[in-house]
Motif scaffolding. Structure first.
Motif, PDB file in Angstrom:
ATOM      1  N   TYR A  55       0.852  -1.207   0.000  1.00 40.20           N
ATOM      2  CA  TYR A  55       0.000   0.000   0.000  1.00 40.20           C
ATOM      3  C   TYR A  55       0.883   1.251   0.000  1.00 40.20           C
ATOM      4  O   TYR A  55       0.643   2.201  -0.738  1.00 40.20           O
ATOM      5  CB  TYR A  55      -0.894  -0.024   1.247  1.00 40.20           C
ATOM      6  N   ALA A  93      -3.499  -2.092  12.748  1.00 43.03           N
ATOM      7  CA  ALA A  93      -2.074  -2.013  12.395  1.00 43.03           C
ATOM      8  C   ALA A  93      -1.307  -1.726  13.689  1.00 43.03           C
ATOM      9  O   ALA A  93      -1.317  -2.570  14.587  1.00 43.03           O
ATOM     10  CB  ALA A  93      -1.879  -0.941  11.334  1.00 43.03           C
ATOM     11  N   ASN A 126      -4.693   7.107  11.701  1.00 40.77           N
ATOM     12  CA  ASN A 126      -5.790   6.778  10.772  1.00 40.77           C
ATOM     13  C   ASN A 126      -6.571   5.573  11.294  1.00 40.77           C
ATOM     14  O   ASN A 126      -7.790   5.610  11.433  1.00 40.77           O
ATOM     15  CB  ASN A 126      -5.281   6.567   9.332  1.00 40.77           C
ATOM     16  N   ASP A 172       1.071  -3.868  11.130  1.00 40.23           N
ATOM     17  CA  ASP A 172       1.325  -3.870   9.679  1.00 40.23           C
ATOM     18  C   ASP A 172       2.507  -4.777   9.313  1.00 40.23           C
ATOM     19  O   ASP A 172       3.218  -4.542   8.334  1.00 40.23           O
ATOM     20  CB  ASP A 172       1.534  -2.444   9.129  1.00 40.23           C
ATOM     21  N   VAL A 189      -2.383  -4.716   5.283  1.00 33.91           N
ATOM     22  CA  VAL A 189      -1.483  -5.806   5.676  1.00 33.91           C
ATOM     23  C   VAL A 189      -2.240  -6.800   6.556  1.00 33.91           C
ATOM     24  O   VAL A 189      -2.163  -8.024   6.368  1.00 33.91           O
ATOM     25  CB  VAL A 189      -0.241  -5.260   6.424  1.00 33.91           C
ATOM     26  N   TRP A 198      -9.744   2.652  -1.399  1.00 32.95           N
ATOM     27  CA  TRP A 198      -9.708   3.767  -2.349  1.00 32.95           C
ATOM     28  C   TRP A 198      -8.443   3.515  -3.128  1.00 32.95           C
ATOM     29  O   TRP A 198      -7.718   2.552  -2.828  1.00 32.95           O
ATOM     30  CB  TRP A 198      -9.637   5.092  -1.561  1.00 32.95           C
TER      31      TRP A 198
HETATM   32  C1  RAM Z   1      -2.252  -0.135   5.665  1.00 31.54           C
HETATM   33  C2  RAM Z   1      -1.686   1.068   6.338  1.00 31.54           C
HETATM   34  C3  RAM Z   1      -2.275   2.357   5.791  1.00 31.54           C
HETATM   35  C4  RAM Z   1      -3.783   2.284   5.637  1.00 31.54           C
HETATM   36  C5  RAM Z   1      -4.174   1.095   4.814  1.00 31.54           C
HETATM   37  C6  RAM Z   1      -5.670   0.958   4.669  1.00 31.54           C
HETATM   38  O1  RAM Z   1      -1.590  -0.381   4.484  1.00 31.54           O
HETATM   39  O2  RAM Z   1      -1.866   0.959   7.699  1.00 31.54           O
HETATM   40  O3  RAM Z   1      -1.940   3.435   6.611  1.00 31.54           O
HETATM   41  O4  RAM Z   1      -4.307   3.447   5.115  1.00 31.54           O
HETATM   42  O5  RAM Z   1      -3.657  -0.061   5.453  1.00 31.54           O
END
Ligand code: RAM
Length: 346
Positions: A47, A165, A171, A202, A230, A275
């Protein structure tokens, strides 16, 4: 002898000129090119590589220099040392997916004091540490989509767990908080029981171990929601390999999840959301360029062009934390009927 001395003096003079050149290298470097840096959460996460790919494409399209930094681990410490080296290098901007909301403040304030334009993408810092934040989708919209998926897939009742994560990721934490408050504020969700929020950091192996631990701790578990690409990929494999009846949803990359998406017993994930991470990177780049060019300062109401991007021009809006953000779009649902259209895209 005279010749030797002259040659030595010449060398010393040349070395001094070169050193002075390096030392006084301006924000735009010797080439006169502007330099735009992106710092992701960590290395080895596809990602993050997609985000960097989109960022680089836009920066190079304007003939500027792009610096990509993937920290070894998803920690604030690793990001602080990268920020410090970018400050010494005199880059023009830093766009960062923060591993911690508050711990980067001193380093990022130092960068901004040095004239570097600082923005976040994917995962934000607190408001004082950034000029604006490129948010992939509204927090409330993501929370609602995930909570409704858990409700739907579980049949509206029973035990469910979250596989996140890192515990410091702003986030992931914002999406989890949003899910919890939706669950508590509507009696529709009263029969759902969130048993645990587990953290796979992650890392594929840790996410696998955490999934296995959830399965053995909670025999009545019905659904796992993994709001991390992840985590969801690791959990999908565990559940599908074991033929587990536990179902999965969350945020995943179609390229990694195509083999697990299906609405029969043989597939672990009925559907999920995401997205375009390449677009998150592209919008991060356009935001950095607008900040460096002085077209925006990051205050609410600022607008800027973002090339061919679908919602261009974008507008900076107020964020919940008192800072500002630019929202890419809405979360998109990936399901059996469309997964094949996306699996080769990202
Ligand atoms: C993982 C990371 C990233 C998140 C995506 C959905 O790859 O934690 O920050 O936005 O997931």
């Amino acid at each position: 002898m005279k010749k030797k001395i002259l040659a030595t003096l010449l060398c010393v003079a040349m070395a001094a000129t070169m050193l002075a050149g390096c030392g006084s290298e301006s924000a735009s470097g010797n080439s006169g090119k502007k330099t735009y840096a992106i710092i992701t959460k960590s290395a080895g996460n596809p990602y993050n590589e997609k985000e960097a790919e989109g960022f680089k494409e836009v920066i190079e399209s304007i003939g500027a220099e792009c610096i990509i930094k993937h920290p070894e681990a998803a920690t604030a410490d690793a990001q602080v040392s990268i920020i410090q080296s970018l400050i010494s290098q005199g880059v023009d901007s830093i766009c960062i997916a923060a591993n911690d909301e508050n711990a980067l403040q001193a380093a990022l304030e130092e960068a901004m004091d040095a004239g570097i334009k600082v923005s976040c993408l994917d995962s934000k810092t607190n408001a004082a540490s950034r000029m604006t934040f490129v948010n992939q989708a509204g927090v409330q919209e993501i929370g609602q989509a995930l909570m409704d998926a858990v409700y739907d897939i579980s049949g509206g009742s029973g035990d469910w767990a979250i596989l996140s994560a890192t515990s410091q990721a702003s986030n992931q934490n914002a999406w989890i908080e949003s899910m919890k408050s939706i669950m508590e504020s509507d009696s529709k969700y009263a029969n759902l029981n969130l048993v645990e929020v587990a953290y796979g950091d992650d890392e594929p192996q840790k996410s696998t171990d955490q999934t296995q631990a959830l399965l053995s701790k909670y025999p009545d578990l019905k659904v796992i929601c993994a709001p991390t690409t992840v985590g969801i990929a690791a959990a999908a494999k565990v559940l599908q390999d074991q033929g587990s009846a536990v179902k999965l949803t969350g945020l995943g990359l179609p390229s990694e999840m195509a083999a697990y998406i299906g609405d029969d017993a043989a597939h672990s994930c009925p559907y999920m959301f995401l997205w375009n991470p390449i677009d998150v990177g592209r919008l991060g780049a356009y935001t950095s360029i607008a900040l460096v060019d002085g077209k925006i300062t990051g205050k609410a109401g600022d607008t800027f062009e973002a090339g061919e991007m679908i919602n261009s021009p974008y507008t900076v809006v107020g964020a919940d934390d008192g800072g500002t953000e630019v929202i890419l779009g809405a979360p998109f649902k990936f399901e059996p009927s469309n997964i094949n259209d996306w699996k080769d895209v990202y």
